[in-house]
Every structure is written in structure tokens, then in C-alpha cells.
Scaffold this active site. Structure first.
Site, PDB file in Angstrom:
ATOM      1  N   LYS A  31       0.732  -1.115  -0.068  1.00  0.00           N
ATOM      2  CA  LYS A  31       0.046  -0.116  -0.074  1.00  0.00           C
ATOM      3  C   LYS A  31       0.880   1.176   0.106  1.00  0.00           C
ATOM      4  O   LYS A  31       0.633   2.348  -0.711  1.00  0.00           O
ATOM      5  CB  LYS A  31      -0.967   0.138   1.366  1.00  0.00           C
ATOM      6  CG  LYS A  31      -2.047  -0.923   0.936  1.00  0.00           C
ATOM      7  CD  LYS A  31      -2.808  -1.044   2.311  1.00  0.00           C
ATOM      8  CE  LYS A  31      -3.888  -2.048   2.275  1.00  0.00           C
ATOM      9  NZ  LYS A  31      -4.460  -2.713   3.554  1.00  0.00           N
TER      10      LYS A  31
ATOM     11  N   ASP B  20     -10.927   3.427   4.856  1.00  0.00           N
ATOM     12  CA  ASP B  20     -11.423   2.143   4.583  1.00  0.00           C
ATOM     13  C   ASP B  20     -13.048   2.069   4.756  1.00  0.00           C
ATOM     14  O   ASP B  20     -13.528   1.104   4.281  1.00  0.00           O
ATOM     15  CB  ASP B  20     -10.925   1.121   5.751  1.00  0.00           C
ATOM     16  CG  ASP B  20      -9.987   0.319   5.440  1.00  0.00           C
ATOM     17  OD1 ASP B  20      -9.703  -0.006   3.946  1.00  0.00           O
ATOM     18  OD2 ASP B  20      -9.031  -0.255   6.102  1.00  0.00           O
TER      19      ASP B  20
ATOM     20  N   GLN C 144      -4.250  -1.323   9.696  1.00  0.00           N
ATOM     21  CA  GLN C 144      -4.584  -2.704   9.155  1.00  0.00           C
ATOM     22  C   GLN C 144      -4.972  -3.790   9.805  1.00  0.00           C
ATOM     23  O   GLN C 144      -4.689  -3.792  11.084  1.00  0.00           O
ATOM     24  CB  GLN C 144      -3.012  -3.240   8.827  1.00  0.00           C
ATOM     25  CG  GLN C 144      -2.823  -4.360   8.062  1.00  0.00           C
ATOM     26  CD  GLN C 144      -3.404  -4.535   6.515  1.00  0.00           C
ATOM     27  OE1 GLN C 144      -3.363  -3.360   5.878  1.00  0.00           O
ATOM     28  NE2 GLN C 144      -4.122  -5.478   6.227  1.00  0.00           N
TER      29      GLN C 144
END
Ligand code: NAD
Length: 297
Positions: free
Chosen positions: A54, A121, A98
Site C-alpha cells: 500500500k 477504509d 491494518q
């Protein structure tokens, strides 16, 4: 019938190009560089790979990448303090923690500590609520990527019968909300669904997000349907090797569907492209600047 293969990799490359174009315009016209902060707690090998990739992709598209790695034993207070600092940092427009977090940390509490406008997200309860009520929100990356591919293929999705198999908070439920938002008739199937074959047989759109190898046999797919296979399953390929398969039996489904995403090379590449897209969108919204076309819903 042989289905068209939906080239998720190629589509993701186009989305990434559009992101990079917009980033370059934000820099030259407004002196703003979108920034994404990724937080990793612990040393889970798969998570380390995701976080590094990422960061690399973020930099490649011209954005600033900030990586924060905390020890597996980090306290909830350590993590919440870091998130508070990132919430207040004007160079950071997107924050991603994460998952999964080590067991002693409460995922929901941590995610809900992220400023909703930086929640790239789309997991914060405010964004879930906004999406559920049809308002502008940050949308979870995987379902956003699936919706982009569906819109590209169909144009309007209005009135189509869609089934989403799986009801997780990160894929199934937001996918169902997005399809509803595009005026599909949506069925959400899950592990307790009574007659899954029948539900799948009547669907013009099948989104499979279960995590069980080839749980949907090709014979269930309606002629001409569009199949979006989110599942990523590693199976034994003999000779000590493994290979990736989706939740849908690809060869059988390909003979009936109108279009289908492959695994790998379908939904996966779109997920990270949509993370980059969400970061640019967040940056524009935070700065009151026009959003790029076609990168958000
Ligand atoms: P999850 O385990 O949280 O949810 C799985 C869902 O499948 C559950 O809602 C469950 O009710 C349903 N289910 C389980 N058994 C079933 C059955 N027999 N019949 C019908 N439904 C059943 O999983 P998730 O996080 O939503 O991920 C699903 C899959 O998608 C996994 O393979 C995951 O690796 C993959 N995934 C891929 C991407 C990507 O970028 N391509 C992103 C996220 C998840």
C-alpha cells in the site's frame, strides 16, 4: 456462451492513472499533496506485505505515504494516541489501520477513533450509517471496486436482480447497500440461507464474498449474468504447490455467465486502486476542492 473476462487489473490501472492525474493537479493548482497514513500493529507476515505494498502504490501515484509500525504488545492507549495525532495532522488525509489487530485490542473502538472524513477504509460507524442512508460517505474499497466494474459493464444497474453472498461488514453488507443505492433488487445470502442455488439462479448479478473455494458451481449461474468473485482461496495444486481460486467455479461459470472476474486479477487489484481513489477523495473533501470524476459514489 463464453463469458467476457472482466479485466480487473487493467481497470485498476486506469483508476490508478486517474488518481495520479488528479494528485498532480492538486499539487500544481492548489499546493496540496494527498497523504495516506497506514498503521500496522504487530508482525503478522501477510499484513506486513499488504502495508508495504500500500505504501509503495501510494508513493507511485504521487501521494505522501506515512507508515506507523507499533509493537504487537502496544497498548490501546498507544494506538488511540497515534490515531488522535494523525486525525489532527493536516498532511494526512487518509488513515488506515491494518486489520486484524492483535487480540487484546478492540477493532471497533480503534476504527471508530479515526476521524470519519479520514476513514479511507469506510469502516467507521458514521460512514456505515451515511452509506446505509444513501448519503455521501467514505465507501469500503473492495465493494467500491466491485461497483465500478459493474457500472462499467452495465451502465445503469437499475432494476437488476443482484445477489450478494456473504454478509461481512467489510464486503457483503456495504456491497448490498451500494447495489441498493443503484436501484438493484438485492438479496443478501449467507451461511444460513435455505436455498442458495435457487437464489443464485435468478440473479442478473452475483457477487460472491464467502471465502470458500468454488462454493458456487458454474451450473447455478443464470445465462448471461455478471459474476463478481471477491473470494481469494489458496488450494492444493498438487506436487507441493498451491494456487488461488475464487468462490465461484470459474470454468463452469464462464460457460454460462455474460461476464466474470477472474481470481487472481479481478477484484483484488481494484481494492488497492480504490484505496488510492478514496485518499484523493478524502483530500478533496477535507480541503473543499472539487472531487475527481468517477472515483467515488
Ligand atoms: P468473512 O469470513 O467475514 O465473511 C464470509 C461470509 O460468508 C459470512 O457472512 C458468511 O455468512 C458467509 N458464508 C459462509 N459460509 C457460507 C455458505 N456456505 N454459504 C453462503 N454464505 C456463507 O469474509 P470477508 O472478509 O467478507 O471475505 C470474503 C472473501 O473475500 C475471502 O475469501 C476474502 O479473502 C476475500 N476478500 C477479498 C478482497 C479482495 O480485495 N479481493 C477483499 C476482502 C475480502
Amino acid at each position: 456462451m463464453t463469458a467476457e473476462i472482466i479485466d480487473g487489473k487493467g481497470f485498476a490501472a486506469k483508476v490508478t492513472d486517474r488518481v495520479a492525474d488528479h494528485v498532480s493537479r492538486l499539487k500544481t493548482d492548489h499546493g496540496v499533496t494527498p497523504g495516506l497514513a497506514v498503521v500496522l500493529v504487530g508482525e503478522d507476515p501477510a499484513s506486513q506485505v499488504y502495508v508495504s505494498s500500500k505504501g509503495k502504490r501510494t508513493k507511485e501515484s504521487g501521494m505522501a505515504s506515512f507508515e506507523h509500525r507499533l509493537d504487537a504488545a502496544a497498548s490501546e492507549m498507544d494506538l488511540l494516541n497515534l490515531i488522535e495525532r494523525l486525525n489532527g495532522d493536516p498532511a494526512v488525509h487518509g488513515i488506515l489501520v491494518q486489520l486484524p489487530l492483535p487480540g487484546h485490542l478492540d477493532d471497533a473502538k480503534v476504527i471508530n477513533a479515526i476521524a470519519p472524513e479520514k476513514d479511507v477504509d469506510g469502516f467507521h460507524v458514521s460512514n456505515v450509517g451515511l452509506l446505509g442512508t444513501g448519503q455521501k460517505s467514505m465507501v469500503p474499497c473492495t465493494p467500491l471496486g466491485c461497483l465500478m466494474m459493474l457500472r462499467e459493464r452495465h451502465g445503469s444497474l437499475s432494476g437488476l436482480d443482484a445477489v450478494v453472498i456473504g454478509r461481512s461488514n467489510i464486503v457483503g453488507k456495504p456491497m448490498a447497500q451500494l447495489l441498493l443505492g443503484d436501484s438493484c433488487t438485492v438479496t443478501v445470502a449467507h451461511s444460513r440461507t435455505k436455498d442458495l442455488p435457487e437464489v443464485v439462479r435468478r440473479a442478473d448479478i452475483v457477487v460472491a464474498a464467502v471465502g470458500r473455494p468454488e462454493i458456487v458451481p458454474g451450473g447455478w449461474i443464470k445465462e448471461g449474468a455478471t459474476v463478481i468473485d471477491v473470494g481469494i482461496n489458496r488450494v492444493d495444486a498438487g506436487g507441493g504447490k498451491t494456487r488461488l481460486v475464487g468462490d465461484v467455479e470459474f470454468d463452469g461459470a464462464r460457460r454460462r455467465a455474460g461476464a466474470i472476474t477472474p481470481v487472481p486479477g479481478g477484484v483484488g487489484p481494484m481494492t488497492i486502486a480504490c484505496l488510492l481513489a478514496n485518499t484523493v477523495t478524502a483530500c478533496c473533501r477535507i480541503n473543499g476542492l472539487p472531487e475527481p470524476e468517477g472515483l467515488a459514489v
